[in-house]
Design a protein around this motif. Structure first.
Motif, PDB file in Angstrom:
ATOM      1  N   ARG A   1      -2.838  -5.753  -6.314  1.00  0.00           N
ATOM      2  CA  ARG A   1      -2.169  -6.684  -5.396  1.00  0.00           C
ATOM      3  C   ARG A   1      -2.037  -8.081  -6.004  1.00  0.00           C
ATOM      4  N   ASP A   2      -2.942  -8.404  -6.936  1.00  0.00           N
ATOM      5  CA  ASP A   2      -3.003  -9.768  -7.480  1.00  0.00           C
ATOM      6  C   ASP A   2      -3.005  -9.739  -9.004  1.00  0.00           C
ATOM      7  N   ILE A   3      -2.471  -8.679  -9.585  1.00  0.00           N
ATOM      8  CA  ILE A   3      -2.566  -8.543 -11.044  1.00  0.00           C
ATOM      9  C   ILE A   3      -1.656  -9.566 -11.739  1.00  0.00           C
TER      10      ILE A   3
ATOM     11  N   ILE B   1      -3.256  -7.379   6.239  1.00  0.00           N
ATOM     12  CA  ILE B   1      -4.472  -8.081   5.774  1.00  0.00           C
ATOM     13  C   ILE B   1      -4.285  -8.568   4.329  1.00  0.00           C
ATOM     14  N   ASP B   2      -3.755  -7.689   3.476  1.00  0.00           N
ATOM     15  CA  ASP B   2      -3.601  -8.036   2.052  1.00  0.00           C
ATOM     16  C   ASP B   2      -2.653  -9.235   1.856  1.00  0.00           C
ATOM     17  N   SER B   3      -1.614  -9.314   2.701  1.00  0.00           N
ATOM     18  CA  SER B   3      -0.621 -10.388   2.520  1.00  0.00           C
ATOM     19  C   SER B   3      -1.052 -11.702   3.143  1.00  0.00           C
ATOM     20  N   SER B   4      -1.972 -11.638   4.119  1.00  0.00           N
ATOM     21  CA  SER B   4      -2.293 -12.874   4.839  1.00  0.00           C
ATOM     22  C   SER B   4      -3.676 -13.438   4.503  1.00  0.00           C
ATOM     23  N   ARG B   5      -4.446 -12.748   3.635  1.00  0.00           N
ATOM     24  CA  ARG B   5      -5.801 -13.236   3.342  1.00  0.00           C
ATOM     25  C   ARG B   5      -5.756 -14.555   2.550  1.00  0.00           C
ATOM     26  N   ALA B   6      -6.860 -15.301   2.642  1.00  0.00           N
ATOM     27  CA  ALA B   6      -6.898 -16.597   1.954  1.00  0.00           C
ATOM     28  C   ALA B   6      -7.029 -16.413   0.436  1.00  0.00           C
TER      29      ALA B   6
ATOM     30  N   ILE C   1     -16.682 -10.804  -3.892  1.00  0.00           N
ATOM     31  CA  ILE C   1     -16.379  -9.453  -4.383  1.00  0.00           C
ATOM     32  C   ILE C   1     -15.160  -9.516  -5.308  1.00  0.00           C
ATOM     33  N   ARG C   2     -14.150 -10.272  -4.900  1.00  0.00           N
ATOM     34  CA  ARG C   2     -12.946 -10.396  -5.735  1.00  0.00           C
ATOM     35  C   ARG C   2     -13.299 -11.031  -7.084  1.00  0.00           C
ATOM     36  N   LYS C   3     -14.140 -12.062  -7.043  1.00  0.00           N
ATOM     37  CA  LYS C   3     -14.495 -12.778  -8.269  1.00  0.00           C
ATOM     38  C   LYS C   3     -15.106 -11.812  -9.287  1.00  0.00           C
TER      39      LYS C   3
ATOM     40  N   SER D   1       0.825  -1.213   0.000  1.00  0.00           N
ATOM     41  CA  SER D   1       0.000   0.000   0.000  1.00  0.00           C
ATOM     42  C   SER D   1       0.857   1.259   0.000  1.00  0.00           C
ATOM     43  N   GLY D   2       0.480   2.175  -0.855  1.00  0.00           N
ATOM     44  CA  GLY D   2       1.100   3.497  -0.851  1.00  0.00           C
ATOM     45  C   GLY D   2       2.535   3.554  -1.335  1.00  0.00           C
ATOM     46  N   CYS D   3       2.978   2.589  -2.145  1.00  0.00           N
ATOM     47  CA  CYS D   3       4.374   2.668  -2.597  1.00  0.00           C
ATOM     48  C   CYS D   3       4.489   3.360  -3.956  1.00  0.00           C
TER      49      CYS D   3
ATOM     50  N   TYR E   1     -11.849  -1.721  -5.766  1.00  0.00           N
ATOM     51  CA  TYR E   1     -12.087  -2.199  -4.396  1.00  0.00           C
ATOM     52  C   TYR E   1     -12.514  -1.041  -3.503  1.00  0.00           C
ATOM     53  N   ARG E   2     -11.945   0.141  -3.770  1.00  0.00           N
ATOM     54  CA  ARG E   2     -12.309   1.323  -2.982  1.00  0.00           C
ATOM     55  C   ARG E   2     -13.769   1.727  -3.263  1.00  0.00           C
ATOM     56  N   ALA E   3     -14.170   1.678  -4.536  1.00  0.00           N
ATOM     57  CA  ALA E   3     -15.556   2.040  -4.883  1.00  0.00           C
ATOM     58  C   ALA E   3     -16.533   1.034  -4.261  1.00  0.00           C
TER      59      ALA E   3
ATOM     60  N   ARG F   1       4.702  10.080   1.636  1.00  0.00           N
ATOM     61  CA  ARG F   1       4.142  10.358   0.301  1.00  0.00           C
ATOM     62  C   ARG F   1       2.623  10.419   0.356  1.00  0.00           C
ATOM     63  N   ARG F   2       2.018   9.464   1.083  1.00  0.00           N
ATOM     64  CA  ARG F   2       0.557   9.420   1.163  1.00  0.00           C
ATOM     65  C   ARG F   2       0.016  10.634   1.918  1.00  0.00           C
ATOM     66  N   GLN F   3       0.747  11.063   2.970  1.00  0.00           N
ATOM     67  CA  GLN F   3       0.304  12.236   3.724  1.00  0.00           C
ATOM     68  C   GLN F   3       0.253  13.463   2.809  1.00  0.00           C
TER      69      GLN F   3
ATOM     70  N   VAL G   1     -11.216  -0.739   3.279  1.00  0.00           N
ATOM     71  CA  VAL G   1     -11.075  -1.401   1.972  1.00  0.00           C
ATOM     72  C   VAL G   1     -10.464  -2.801   2.050  1.00  0.00           C
ATOM     73  N   SER G   2      -9.474  -2.997   2.919  1.00  0.00           N
ATOM     74  CA  SER G   2      -8.814  -4.309   2.916  1.00  0.00           C
ATOM     75  C   SER G   2      -9.725  -5.410   3.429  1.00  0.00           C
ATOM     76  N   GLU G   3     -10.656  -5.043   4.301  1.00  0.00           N
ATOM     77  CA  GLU G   3     -11.618  -6.029   4.796  1.00  0.00           C
ATOM     78  C   GLU G   3     -12.558  -6.447   3.651  1.00  0.00           C
TER      79      GLU G   3
ATOM     80  N   GLU H   1      -1.427  -1.974   8.453  1.00  0.00           N
ATOM     81  CA  GLU H   1      -2.557  -2.870   8.672  1.00  0.00           C
ATOM     82  C   GLU H   1      -3.066  -3.432   7.344  1.00  0.00           C
ATOM     83  N   ARG H   2      -3.132  -2.577   6.319  1.00  0.00           N
ATOM     84  CA  ARG H   2      -3.586  -3.070   5.009  1.00  0.00           C
ATOM     85  C   ARG H   2      -2.581  -4.078   4.446  1.00  0.00           C
ATOM     86  N   ASP H   3      -1.289  -3.788   4.610  1.00  0.00           N
ATOM     87  CA  ASP H   3      -0.269  -4.748   4.149  1.00  0.00           C
ATOM     88  C   ASP H   3      -0.466  -6.098   4.826  1.00  0.00           C
TER      89      ASP H   3
HETATM   90  O1  CDP Z   1      -3.150   3.268  -3.450  1.00  0.00           O
HETATM   91  P1  CDP Z   1      -3.022   2.322  -2.282  1.00  0.00           P
HETATM   92  O2  CDP Z   1      -1.713   1.624  -2.297  1.00  0.00           O
HETATM   93  O3  CDP Z   1      -3.369   2.938  -0.982  1.00  0.00           O
HETATM   94  O4  CDP Z   1      -4.107   1.176  -2.433  1.00  0.00           O
HETATM   95  P2  CDP Z   1      -5.035   0.770  -3.640  1.00  0.00           P
HETATM   96  O5  CDP Z   1      -4.218   0.260  -4.785  1.00  0.00           O
HETATM   97  O6  CDP Z   1      -5.987   1.887  -3.906  1.00  0.00           O
HETATM   98  O7  CDP Z   1      -5.824  -0.481  -3.030  1.00  0.00           O
HETATM   99  C1  CDP Z   1      -6.662  -0.353  -1.903  1.00  0.00           C
HETATM  100  C2  CDP Z   1      -6.898  -1.713  -1.283  1.00  0.00           C
HETATM  101  O8  CDP Z   1      -7.657  -2.499  -2.205  1.00  0.00           O
HETATM  102  C3  CDP Z   1      -5.674  -2.549  -0.964  1.00  0.00           C
HETATM  103  O9  CDP Z   1      -5.130  -2.267   0.319  1.00  0.00           O
HETATM  104  C4  CDP Z   1      -6.221  -3.964  -1.041  1.00  0.00           C
HETATM  105  O10 CDP Z   1      -6.859  -4.331   0.151  1.00  0.00           O
HETATM  106  C5  CDP Z   1      -7.286  -3.871  -2.123  1.00  0.00           C
HETATM  107  N1  CDP Z   1      -6.837  -4.336  -3.440  1.00  0.00           N
HETATM  108  C6  CDP Z   1      -6.832  -5.693  -3.689  1.00  0.00           C
HETATM  109  O11 CDP Z   1      -7.115  -6.482  -2.796  1.00  0.00           O
HETATM  110  N2  CDP Z   1      -6.509  -6.173  -4.915  1.00  0.00           N
HETATM  111  C7  CDP Z   1      -6.180  -5.331  -5.919  1.00  0.00           C
HETATM  112  N3  CDP Z   1      -5.900  -5.829  -7.111  1.00  0.00           N
HETATM  113  C8  CDP Z   1      -6.151  -3.947  -5.679  1.00  0.00           C
HETATM  114  C9  CDP Z   1      -6.470  -3.478  -4.424  1.00  0.00           C
END
Ligand code: CDP
Length: 234
Positions: free
Chosen positions: A131-133, A184-189, A109-111, A12-14, A38-40, A157-159, A100-102, A180-182
């Motif tokens: 995250r999964d592209i 959840i995102d890294s450990s989800r099933a 939703i992912r499907k 997140s945020g890199c 995912y945000r929408a 940067r995000r601030q 969003v990560s929840e 926290e998002r990292d």
């Molecule tokens: O821009 P930022 O790095 O804050 O996050 P983002 O790309 O807008 O993604 C927001 C959140 O959506 C992530 O923290 C993930 O939980 C989820 N996400 C995902 O699960 N799979 C993706 N392909 C993109 C985002």
């Protein structure tokens, strides 16, 4: 010819989104922000008090949600729409970031969103970040990049980004949210965030924005050239 899929994944945020956008512009490709989807979806669930933990709510939420991107000629950017309304700015607020990560852990939703992302990238000539592209959405992407940066740099940067949009948030709160998002995102099933073996890792902590864009554009041009050479020989 000359059209490939570029998958950019990472924490997140890199800086994935701004980098991907600039790479797409340079190559004349379409940029697709999967995180915006995912945000929408998160905004939709929040606005309608739907719980991602309740299967009925998930079904209801998916049925009543339509996400699309439209080009805004004034801002020169693709903007995110939810059920016909422009939500581009609202989906970047901390309120959405905190949930969003929840939402993104939910299989159904992912499907739905993955299927939509695959349709958007079918014609190639796209740069998609998420995250999964490289692992799930486009496992055959011709170029896969995994971006990282240290937490302090990402939070700063995000601030700045939020500040420019009129939201003043303490650095500690941003750091906590990113970490926290990292987690959840890294450990989800369902399709967790991980670097796939064929992705190029780029640590942007000490790179300028221009340098990281140039690096990916160069990698893309090498892949495109190889494809052309191959096609020429067959
Ligand atoms: O821009 P930022 O790095 O804050 O996050 P983002 O790309 O807008 O993604 C927001 C959140 O959506 C992530 O923290 C993930 O939980 C989820 N996400 C995902 O699960 N799979 C993706 N392909 C993109 C985002």
């Amino acid at each position: 010819m000359g059209k490939i899929v570029i998958a950019i994944d990472g924490y997140s945020g890199c800086g994935k989104s701004s980098t991907a956008k600039a790479v797409a512009k340079d190559l004349g490709f379409t940029y697709i922000d999967s995180g915006a989807m995912y945000r929408a979806a998160t905004l939709h669930f929040l606005n309608h008090y739907l719980s991602p933990a309740n299967p009925h709510d998930v079904e209801k939420g998916l049925k009543s949600m339509e996400i699309s991107f439209h080009f805004n000629p004034e801002t020169h950017r693709q903007e995110t729409y939810l059920n016909g309304l422009n939500v581009e700015d609202e989906i970047r607020t901390m309120r959405v970031s905190e949930h969003v990560s929840e939402i993104a852990t939910i299989k159904e939703i992912r499907k739905e969103l993955v299927a939509q992302q695959q349709r958007l990238g079918k014609k190639k000539g796209v740069v998609m970040d998420g995250r999964d592209i490289g692992s799930v959405v486009f496992p055959d992407a011709e170029l896969k990049v995994f971006m990282t940066a240290d937490l302090e740099t990402r939070a700063e940067r995000r601030q700045q980004e939020l500040f420019e949009k009129g939201e003043l948030v303490e650095l500690e709160a941003i750091k906590t949210n990113l970490a926290e998002r990292d987690r959840i995102d890294s450990s989800r099933a369902e399709s967790p965030l991980k670097k796939v073996p064929d992705a190029m890792e780029i640590d942007t902590s000490n790179l300028t924005f221009e340098a990281q864009v140039a690096m990916i554009v160069q990698l893309a041009n090498e892949v495109i050239q190889k494809e052309k050479d191959y096609a020429g020989n067959h």
